[in-house]
Motif scaffolding. Structure first.
Motif, PDB file in Angstrom:
ATOM      1  N   UNK A 173       0.847  -1.184   0.000  1.00  9.33           N
ATOM      2  CA  UNK A 173       0.000   0.000   0.000  1.00  9.33           C
ATOM      3  C   UNK A 173       0.883   1.234   0.000  1.00  9.33           C
ATOM      4  N   UNK A 174       0.291   2.368  -0.293  1.00  8.73           N
ATOM      5  CA  UNK A 174       0.993   3.637  -0.154  1.00  8.73           C
ATOM      6  C   UNK A 174       0.155   4.570   0.708  1.00  8.73           C
ATOM      7  N   UNK A 175       0.837   5.403   1.459  1.00  9.19           N
ATOM      8  CA  UNK A 175       0.147   6.282   2.405  1.00  9.19           C
ATOM      9  C   UNK A 175      -0.508   7.441   1.683  1.00  9.19           C
ATOM     10  N   UNK A 176      -1.780   7.661   1.980  1.00  8.30           N
ATOM     11  CA  UNK A 176      -2.514   8.806   1.438  1.00  8.30           C
ATOM     12  C   UNK A 176      -2.583   9.928   2.461  1.00  8.30           C
ATOM     13  N   UNK A 177      -2.809   9.583   3.733  1.00  5.64           N
ATOM     14  CA  UNK A 177      -2.859  10.590   4.796  1.00  5.64           C
ATOM     15  C   UNK A 177      -2.609   9.921   6.140  1.00  5.64           C
ATOM     16  N   UNK A 178      -2.196  10.737   7.093  1.00  3.94           N
ATOM     17  CA  UNK A 178      -1.916  10.246   8.439  1.00  3.94           C
ATOM     18  C   UNK A 178      -2.497  11.222   9.455  1.00  3.94           C
ATOM     19  N   UNK A 179      -2.955  10.687  10.573  1.00  2.00           N
ATOM     20  CA  UNK A 179      -3.451  11.538  11.651  1.00  2.00           C
ATOM     21  C   UNK A 179      -3.255  10.826  12.973  1.00  2.00           C
TER      22      UNK A 179
END
Length: 229
Positions: A173-179
């Motif tokens: 997978x690839x990261x789209x957003x982080x929180x």
């Protein structure tokens, strides 16, 4: 998510042996080289004598994750950059040189084991390659065994930001957003696969915040927000 006092750059590479996307993290260390007591320093600098020996990967990761010098030992950005350059240029001699430096202080670095295994495979050193690939897969399994990452209650327990990136890459997978979620602290990563389908993965970064608590002399309520002493 970029944690306090850390700047992160992720570099994704596809490895021929493992068929995984490997992410190495380049970060600014939080501690100076002189900050540790003598007993911890001696323990931290002991090399692994035999990569084929039996090891409890979960316990070893937990032990390193609790070290106050973890960022210095496992996140030296200069060593990481040199490993990445060597990997990009397929300079196997440099891969061996810099992964040995990293693994000499941080045997729990999954990425370094995979880089080294790749170089050893190209050099025809199959036995040595297998040993480091065993470490990489064993360390990854010790993370995946802690939960399923589908909710904050079943989050994967990690000791570093790098491990979060490596888990995401493991699933291709690839990261789209982080929180960062609170009550309790959980890193929520929204990722996408090759088809664009979204997937949420939760991580438990307690080890990081415990180190931060020692470093900054603050009280960290892992079920809420940090408060100054």
């Amino acid at each position: 998510m970029a944690y306090t006092c850390i700047k992160v750059k992720a570099l994704e590479m596809k490895l021929s042996k493992s068929c995984l996307l490997l992410v190495l993290i380049v970060s600014i260390p939080l501690v100076s080289k002189g900050q540790s007591n003598s007993s911890e320093s001696n323990k931290e600098n002991l090399p692994i004598a035999d990569w084929n020996a039996d090891v409890n990967f979960k316990n070893l990761r937990t032990e390193y994750g609790a070290m106050s010098r973890f960022e210095e030992l496992c996140d030296d950005h200069q060593v990481t950059q040199k490993m990445v350059v060597a990997m990009n240029t397929k300079n196997d001699d440099d891969i061996l040189k810099y992964t040995h430096i990293r693994l000499g202080t941080c045997p729990v670095d999954i990425g370094a084991h995979l880089y080294l295994a790749t170089a050893l495979q190209r050099k025809g050193q199959s036995a040595e390659m297998a040993a480091h690939f065993r470490w990489a897969t064993g360390l990854m399994k010790s993370i995946l065994d802690t939960g399923d990452g589908k909710s904050s209650r079943t989050a994967y327990e990690v000791i570093s930001i790098a491990e979060e990136k490596q888990v995401v890459s493991y699933f291709r997978l690839r990261i789209a957003s982080q929180s960062l979620e609170t009550s309790p602290y959980r890193d929520r990563i929204e990722s996408v696969d090759q088809t664009g389908a979204k997937q949420i993965i939760y991580f438990n970064p307690d080890a990081y915040f415990k180190r931060l608590q020692k470093k900054l002399n603050i009280k960290v309520d892992l079920d809420g927000v940090p408060e100054n002493k």
